[in-house]
Design a protein around this motif. Structure first.
Motif, PDB file in Angstrom:
ATOM      1  N   ILE A  37       0.844  -1.199   0.000  1.00 14.85           N
ATOM      2  CA  ILE A  37       0.000   0.000   0.000  1.00 14.85           C
ATOM      3  C   ILE A  37       0.881   1.252   0.000  1.00 14.85           C
ATOM      4  CG2 ILE A  37      -1.646   1.354   1.366  1.00 14.85           C
ATOM      5  CD1 ILE A  37      -2.866  -1.382   2.233  1.00 14.85           C
ATOM      6  N   GLY A  38       1.944   1.234   0.783  1.00 15.87           N
ATOM      7  CA  GLY A  38       2.863   2.366   0.815  1.00 15.87           C
ATOM      8  C   GLY A  38       3.549   2.584  -0.525  1.00 15.87           C
ATOM      9  N   LEU A  39       3.959   1.502  -1.165  1.00 14.81           N
ATOM     10  CA  LEU A  39       4.594   1.623  -2.479  1.00 14.81           C
ATOM     11  C   LEU A  39       3.632   2.189  -3.506  1.00 14.81           C
ATOM     12  CD1 LEU A  39       6.668  -1.684  -2.577  1.00 14.81           C
ATOM     13  CD2 LEU A  39       7.566   0.655  -2.440  1.00 14.81           C
TER      14      LEU A  39
ATOM     15  N   TRP B  46       1.398  -1.447 -10.251  1.00 10.68           N
ATOM     16  CA  TRP B  46       1.182  -2.862  -9.944  1.00 10.68           C
ATOM     17  C   TRP B  46       2.189  -3.721 -10.701  1.00 10.68           C
ATOM     18  CZ3 TRP B  46      -0.966  -3.910  -5.705  1.00 10.68           C
ATOM     19  CH2 TRP B  46      -2.049  -3.174  -5.219  1.00 10.68           C
ATOM     20  N   ALA B  47       2.551  -3.314 -11.897  1.00  6.78           N
ATOM     21  CA  ALA B  47       3.528  -4.073 -12.690  1.00  6.78           C
ATOM     22  C   ALA B  47       4.887  -4.076 -12.009  1.00  6.78           C
ATOM     23  CB  ALA B  47       3.632  -3.490 -14.096  1.00  6.78           C
TER      24      ALA B  47
ATOM     25  N   ALA C 262      -0.754  -9.293  -8.318  1.00  2.12           N
ATOM     26  CA  ALA C 262      -0.469  -8.325  -7.257  1.00  2.12           C
ATOM     27  C   ALA C 262      -1.695  -7.477  -6.957  1.00  2.12           C
ATOM     28  CB  ALA C 262       0.713  -7.439  -7.649  1.00  2.12           C
ATOM     29  N   GLN C 263      -2.368  -7.019  -7.997  1.00  2.00           N
ATOM     30  CA  GLN C 263      -3.541  -6.188  -7.812  1.00  2.00           C
ATOM     31  C   GLN C 263      -4.679  -6.967  -7.169  1.00  2.00           C
ATOM     32  OE1 GLN C 263      -4.861  -4.244 -11.367  1.00  2.00           O
ATOM     33  NE2 GLN C 263      -6.026  -2.723 -10.233  1.00  2.00           N
ATOM     34  N   GLN C 264      -4.838  -8.238  -7.545  1.00  2.00           N
ATOM     35  CA  GLN C 264      -5.881  -9.064  -6.922  1.00  2.00           C
ATOM     36  C   GLN C 264      -5.588  -9.272  -5.449  1.00  2.00           C
ATOM     37  OE1 GLN C 264      -6.004 -12.649  -9.297  1.00  2.00           O
ATOM     38  NE2 GLN C 264      -7.948 -12.012 -10.207  1.00  2.00           N
ATOM     39  N   ARG C 265      -4.317  -9.504  -5.120  1.00  2.00           N
ATOM     40  CA  ARG C 265      -3.950  -9.813  -3.743  1.00  2.00           C
ATOM     41  C   ARG C 265      -4.061  -8.595  -2.828  1.00  2.00           C
ATOM     42  NH1 ARG C 265      -3.018 -10.242   0.868  1.00  2.00           N
ATOM     43  NH2 ARG C 265      -1.513 -11.543   1.932  1.00  2.00           N
ATOM     44  N   TRP C 266      -3.596  -7.418  -3.296  1.00  2.00           N
ATOM     45  CA  TRP C 266      -3.521  -6.258  -2.416  1.00  2.00           C
ATOM     46  C   TRP C 266      -4.341  -5.064  -2.882  1.00  2.00           C
ATOM     47  CZ3 TRP C 266       1.212  -8.826  -3.626  1.00  2.00           C
ATOM     48  CH2 TRP C 266       1.708  -9.591  -2.582  1.00  2.00           C
TER      49      TRP C 266
ATOM     50  N   GLY D  50      -7.557  -4.374  -3.179  1.00  2.00           N
ATOM     51  CA  GLY D  50      -8.743  -3.963  -2.426  1.00  2.00           C
ATOM     52  C   GLY D  50      -8.450  -3.512  -1.020  1.00  2.00           C
ATOM     53  N   GLN D  51      -7.168  -3.478  -0.628  1.00  2.00           N
ATOM     54  CA  GLN D  51      -6.828  -3.176   0.759  1.00  2.00           C
ATOM     55  C   GLN D  51      -6.302  -1.761   0.952  1.00  2.00           C
ATOM     56  OE1 GLN D  51      -4.498  -6.304   2.502  1.00  2.00           O
ATOM     57  NE2 GLN D  51      -5.450  -7.809   1.183  1.00  2.00           N
ATOM     58  N   SER D  52      -6.219  -1.012  -0.138  1.00  2.00           N
ATOM     59  CA  SER D  52      -5.677   0.346   0.002  1.00  2.00           C
ATOM     60  C   SER D  52      -6.764   1.348   0.280  1.00  2.00           C
ATOM     61  CB  SER D  52      -4.920   0.735  -1.251  1.00  2.00           C
ATOM     62  OG  SER D  52      -5.670   0.509  -2.414  1.00  2.00           O
TER      63      SER D  52
END
Length: 99
Positions: free
Chosen positions: A68-70, A77-78, A91-95, A97-99
């Protein structure tokens, strides 16, 4: 005459310097501590097993916070997926929805 007070003027993103505190040696140290904790459990310290499992949850949260910080810092995401050896989509699927 410059009347702008530097401490009150935000620095544009391109000019910000990140100060790096942690480094490769720090990460290696953290890995050694976690492995040592696992060895301690393996030698019969069953009471410490719960703490070791909790470390796994803490590590997952730390990775989430880092990603999220990055993203906030401007990484795509790439770029994140590339560093993790996974696709941009993964990466987008994993993280994502959490930002």
């Amino acid at each position: 005459m410059n009347t702008v007070k530097k401490t009150l003027t935000p620095v544009p993103r391109q000019q910000r310097r990140r100060e790096v505190v942690e480094n490769d040696e720090f990460a290696a140290f953290a890995r050694r501590i976690i492995r040592a904790h696992g060895r301690r459990v393996a030698t019969g310290d069953v009471e410490a097993l719960r703490d070791l499992v909790a470390l796994s949850a803490d590590l997952d949260q730390a990775i989430t916070d880092a990603v999220i910080g990055l993203r906030t810092f401007g990484y795509s995401w790439a770029e994140i997926g590339s560093r993790l050896g996974i696709s941009r989509q993964a990466a987008q699927q994993r993280w994502g929805g959490q930002s």
